[in-house]
Design an enzyme around this catalytic site. Sequence first.
Site, PDB file in Angstrom:
ATOM      1  N   GLN A  35      32.685  33.837  -7.459  1.00 54.91           N
ATOM      2  CA  GLN A  35      32.136  32.635  -8.102  1.00 54.91           C
ATOM      3  C   GLN A  35      33.098  31.452  -7.954  1.00 54.91           C
ATOM      4  OE1 GLN A  35      32.172  32.903 -12.380  1.00 54.91           O
ATOM      5  NE2 GLN A  35      30.439  31.513 -12.616  1.00 54.91           N
ATOM      6  N   GLY A  36      32.685  30.432  -7.230  1.00 52.52           N
ATOM      7  CA  GLY A  36      33.531  29.255  -7.031  1.00 52.52           C
ATOM      8  C   GLY A  36      33.100  28.109  -7.926  1.00 52.52           C
ATOM      9  N   TYR A  37      33.394  28.218  -9.198  1.00 51.16           N
ATOM     10  CA  TYR A  37      33.073  27.163 -10.166  1.00 51.16           C
ATOM     11  C   TYR A  37      34.348  26.399 -10.565  1.00 51.16           C
ATOM     12  CZ  TYR A  37      28.168  28.298 -11.504  1.00 51.16           C
ATOM     13  OH  TYR A  37      26.804  28.465 -11.545  1.00 51.16           O
ATOM     14  N   SER A  38      35.289  27.103 -11.246  1.00 48.37           N
ATOM     15  CA  SER A  38      36.434  26.428 -11.873  1.00 48.37           C
ATOM     16  C   SER A  38      37.373  25.813 -10.843  1.00 48.37           C
ATOM     17  CB  SER A  38      37.242  27.427 -12.705  1.00 48.37           C
ATOM     18  OG  SER A  38      36.419  28.066 -13.633  1.00 48.37           O
ATOM     19  N   SER A  70      37.578  35.174  -9.404  1.00 49.19           N
ATOM     20  CA  SER A  70      37.792  36.621  -9.575  1.00 49.19           C
ATOM     21  C   SER A  70      37.462  37.378  -8.301  1.00 49.19           C
ATOM     22  CB  SER A  70      36.909  37.170 -10.702  1.00 49.19           C
ATOM     23  OG  SER A  70      37.338  36.673 -11.928  1.00 49.19           O
ATOM     24  N   GLU A 153      25.449  34.904 -16.539  1.00 52.47           N
ATOM     25  CA  GLU A 153      26.815  35.417 -16.708  1.00 52.47           C
ATOM     26  C   GLU A 153      27.059  35.781 -18.175  1.00 52.47           C
ATOM     27  OE1 GLU A 153      29.936  32.673 -15.571  1.00 52.47           O
ATOM     28  OE2 GLU A 153      31.447  34.260 -15.548  1.00 52.47           O
ATOM     29  N   SER A 276      34.797  29.385 -22.351  1.00 54.41           N
ATOM     30  CA  SER A 276      35.586  29.852 -23.502  1.00 54.41           C
ATOM     31  C   SER A 276      34.721  29.899 -24.767  1.00 54.41           C
ATOM     32  CB  SER A 276      36.787  28.927 -23.728  1.00 54.41           C
ATOM     33  OG  SER A 276      36.348  27.726 -24.324  1.00 54.41           O
ATOM     34  N   ASN A 277      35.166  30.719 -25.727  1.00 55.86           N
ATOM     35  CA  ASN A 277      34.372  30.860 -26.955  1.00 55.86           C
ATOM     36  C   ASN A 277      34.326  29.566 -27.768  1.00 55.86           C
ATOM     37  OD1 ASN A 277      34.122  33.429 -26.015  1.00 55.86           O
ATOM     38  ND2 ASN A 277      34.489  34.407 -27.993  1.00 55.86           N
ATOM     39  N   GLU A 278      35.371  28.730 -27.624  1.00 53.84           N
ATOM     40  CA  GLU A 278      35.324  27.431 -28.317  1.00 53.84           C
ATOM     41  C   GLU A 278      34.146  26.611 -27.767  1.00 53.84           C
ATOM     42  OE1 GLU A 278      38.090  28.696 -26.963  1.00 53.84           O
ATOM     43  OE2 GLU A 278      39.390  29.029 -28.690  1.00 53.84           O
TER      44      GLU A 278
HETATM   45  C1  FAD Z   1      39.910  36.658 -16.303  1.00 59.42           C
HETATM   46  C2  FAD Z   1      39.259  35.378 -15.869  1.00 59.42           C
HETATM   47  C3  FAD Z   1      38.393  35.395 -14.800  1.00 59.42           C
HETATM   48  C4  FAD Z   1      37.797  34.207 -14.368  1.00 59.42           C
HETATM   49  N1  FAD Z   1      36.974  34.244 -13.269  1.00 59.42           N
HETATM   50  C5  FAD Z   1      36.448  33.098 -12.792  1.00 59.42           C
HETATM   51  C6  FAD Z   1      35.661  33.113 -11.594  1.00 59.42           C
HETATM   52  O1  FAD Z   1      35.438  34.157 -10.984  1.00 59.42           O
HETATM   53  N2  FAD Z   1      35.189  31.939 -11.129  1.00 59.42           N
HETATM   54  C7  FAD Z   1      35.402  30.756 -11.774  1.00 59.42           C
HETATM   55  O2  FAD Z   1      34.913  29.735 -11.308  1.00 59.42           O
HETATM   56  N3  FAD Z   1      36.150  30.706 -12.918  1.00 59.42           N
HETATM   57  C8  FAD Z   1      36.672  31.850 -13.431  1.00 59.42           C
HETATM   58  N4  FAD Z   1      37.445  31.825 -14.573  1.00 59.42           N
HETATM   59  C9  FAD Z   1      37.756  30.530 -15.184  1.00 59.42           C
HETATM   60  C10 FAD Z   1      37.095  30.296 -16.530  1.00 59.42           C
HETATM   61  O3  FAD Z   1      35.734  30.016 -16.390  1.00 59.42           O
HETATM   62  C11 FAD Z   1      37.874  29.134 -17.188  1.00 59.42           C
HETATM   63  O4  FAD Z   1      39.177  29.619 -17.458  1.00 59.42           O
HETATM   64  C12 FAD Z   1      37.232  28.658 -18.461  1.00 59.42           C
HETATM   65  O5  FAD Z   1      36.025  28.007 -18.205  1.00 59.42           O
HETATM   66  C13 FAD Z   1      38.176  27.688 -19.223  1.00 59.42           C
HETATM   67  O6  FAD Z   1      38.606  26.671 -18.387  1.00 59.42           O
HETATM   68  P1  FAD Z   1      40.163  26.334 -18.237  1.00 59.42           P
HETATM   69  O7  FAD Z   1      40.893  27.602 -17.964  1.00 59.42           O
HETATM   70  O8  FAD Z   1      40.302  25.224 -17.267  1.00 59.42           O
HETATM   71  O9  FAD Z   1      40.631  25.864 -19.679  1.00 59.42           O
HETATM   72  P2  FAD Z   1      40.469  24.414 -20.302  1.00 59.42           P
HETATM   73  O10 FAD Z   1      39.107  23.892 -20.026  1.00 59.42           O
HETATM   74  O11 FAD Z   1      41.630  23.583 -19.867  1.00 59.42           O
HETATM   75  O12 FAD Z   1      40.583  24.728 -21.844  1.00 59.42           O
HETATM   76  C14 FAD Z   1      41.836  25.025 -22.472  1.00 59.42           C
HETATM   77  C15 FAD Z   1      41.566  25.340 -23.931  1.00 59.42           C
HETATM   78  O13 FAD Z   1      40.981  24.196 -24.574  1.00 59.42           O
HETATM   79  C16 FAD Z   1      39.739  24.543 -25.187  1.00 59.42           C
HETATM   80  N5  FAD Z   1      38.793  23.445 -25.030  1.00 59.42           N
HETATM   81  C17 FAD Z   1      38.547  22.734 -23.900  1.00 59.42           C
HETATM   82  N6  FAD Z   1      37.604  21.801 -24.132  1.00 59.42           N
HETATM   83  C18 FAD Z   1      37.230  21.943 -25.428  1.00 59.42           C
HETATM   84  C19 FAD Z   1      36.276  21.292 -26.260  1.00 59.42           C
HETATM   85  N7  FAD Z   1      35.504  20.307 -25.796  1.00 59.42           N
HETATM   86  N8  FAD Z   1      36.140  21.717 -27.545  1.00 59.42           N
HETATM   87  C20 FAD Z   1      36.907  22.735 -28.034  1.00 59.42           C
HETATM   88  N9  FAD Z   1      37.838  23.388 -27.289  1.00 59.42           N
HETATM   89  C21 FAD Z   1      37.990  23.003 -26.010  1.00 59.42           C
HETATM   90  C22 FAD Z   1      39.253  25.777 -24.429  1.00 59.42           C
HETATM   91  O14 FAD Z   1      38.403  26.572 -25.235  1.00 59.42           O
HETATM   92  C23 FAD Z   1      40.563  26.486 -24.123  1.00 59.42           C
HETATM   93  O15 FAD Z   1      40.961  27.247 -25.238  1.00 59.42           O
HETATM   94  C24 FAD Z   1      38.052  32.987 -15.042  1.00 59.42           C
HETATM   95  C25 FAD Z   1      38.925  32.981 -16.141  1.00 59.42           C
HETATM   96  C26 FAD Z   1      39.529  34.156 -16.551  1.00 59.42           C
HETATM   97  C27 FAD Z   1      40.460  34.114 -17.723  1.00 59.42           C
END
Ligand code: FAD
Length: 293
Positions: A35-38, A70, A153, A276-278
């Site tokens: 999955q190429g999202y993040s 992943s 997902e 994230s759960n937030e």
């Molecule tokens: C084990 C694992 C596997 C993953 N696999 C993939 C994958 O295969 N493909 C892919 O594309 N991505 C993948 N991800 C990425 C995942 O989708 C992102 O980590 C996630 O969406 C959070 O983005 P970030 O890490 O940039 O954190 P950030 O967006 O920088 O957030 C940091 C913190 O701030 C909080 N936060 C941010 N904005 C808000 C808001 N508006 N209100 C309240 N809280 C907020 C978040 O909840 C988090 O706690 C994976 C992540 C993990 C940990």
Amino acid sequence: MGMTMIGPLLIKFGRPDQQQHFLPKILAGEHIWCQGYSEPNAGSDLASLRTEAVLDGDHWVVNGQKIWTSLAMDANWIFLLVLTDKQAKKQDGISFLLVPMDTPGITVRPITNLDMADEFCETFFDNVRVPRDNLVGQINKGWTMAKALLGFERIGSGSPRQSAYALKRLRLLAERMGVWDDGQFQDRYTRLRLDLEDHKDLYETFVEKVRRGESLGPDVSMLKVNQTELYQRITETMLDIAGEYGAGLGPMDGNRDLNPAGLFLQSRPSTIYAGSNEIQRNILAKNVLELPG
Ligand SMILES: Cc1cc2nc3c(=O)[nH]c(=O)nc-3n(C[C@H](O)[C@H](O)[C@H](O)COP(=O)(O)OP(=O)(O)OC[C@H]3O[C@@H](n4cnc5c(N)ncnc54)[C@H](O)[C@@H]3O)c2cc1C
């Protein structure tokens, strides 16, 4: 990711020729998807992604970087969110592309996680040429698909399987540590077990919707939050009773079913991935409870 994410997406949004080509290969396990999202600056705020695709004749030319992809090192296909209109409002300039991982210009660099496993990767795109036909749906309409796929997902990460697995391991561990008959432990275990039964019922209501062919709404976020936090409560209970093995000494007695610290570490990212759960709580507050702000 083939069966649980891109397969359902292609059934809903793919062209007939895409469905005929990709679905059998997903079922046969011939195509392994990632999955190429993040991206480094687009996680929770996914629509801020910068990886761009520019049309050049019959090809898209893709440049940019994804992160946390992943199992990208094992995949032979990636589904990508790309920016195809830089001038449009964020969500209106995104498209959805299917890309073979062996295309020249793709570089995958694994990242070692806390559990010392190479589970996710950085994925770089340097002038990667992708056939124009590999677009799913219409150009600049990828955001609708991006959200639909996140729904698939989240029903996956909301499945009770992880918690059910962890609860079985908790029981084994309690027996091994001699606390299974302890009244206080039994109170905690029973609460977790009842919460799991409740969660199974909740999950079943969403599965029924999918079976009826209905779209998943924003309330699917509830499933993701409930399951992942239950999973973490179970593995936290494991650490509480594991004694020195809670400090990460590896499996007890060489038994992989008795690895409390390993399972604890595996449970930690579940509240981050799939959104994230937030962020799930924000979605529920805004779109389900319709709270102001
Ligand atoms: C084990 C694992 C596997 C993953 N696999 C993939 C994958 O295969 N493909 C892919 O594309 N991505 C993948 N991800 C990425 C995942 O989708 C992102 O980590 C996630 O969406 C959070 O983005 P970030 O890490 O940039 O954190 P950030 O967006 O920088 O957030 C940091 C913190 O701030 C909080 N936060 C941010 N904005 C808000 C808001 N508006 N209100 C309240 N809280 C907020 C978040 O909840 C988090 O706690 C994976 C992540 C993990 C940990």
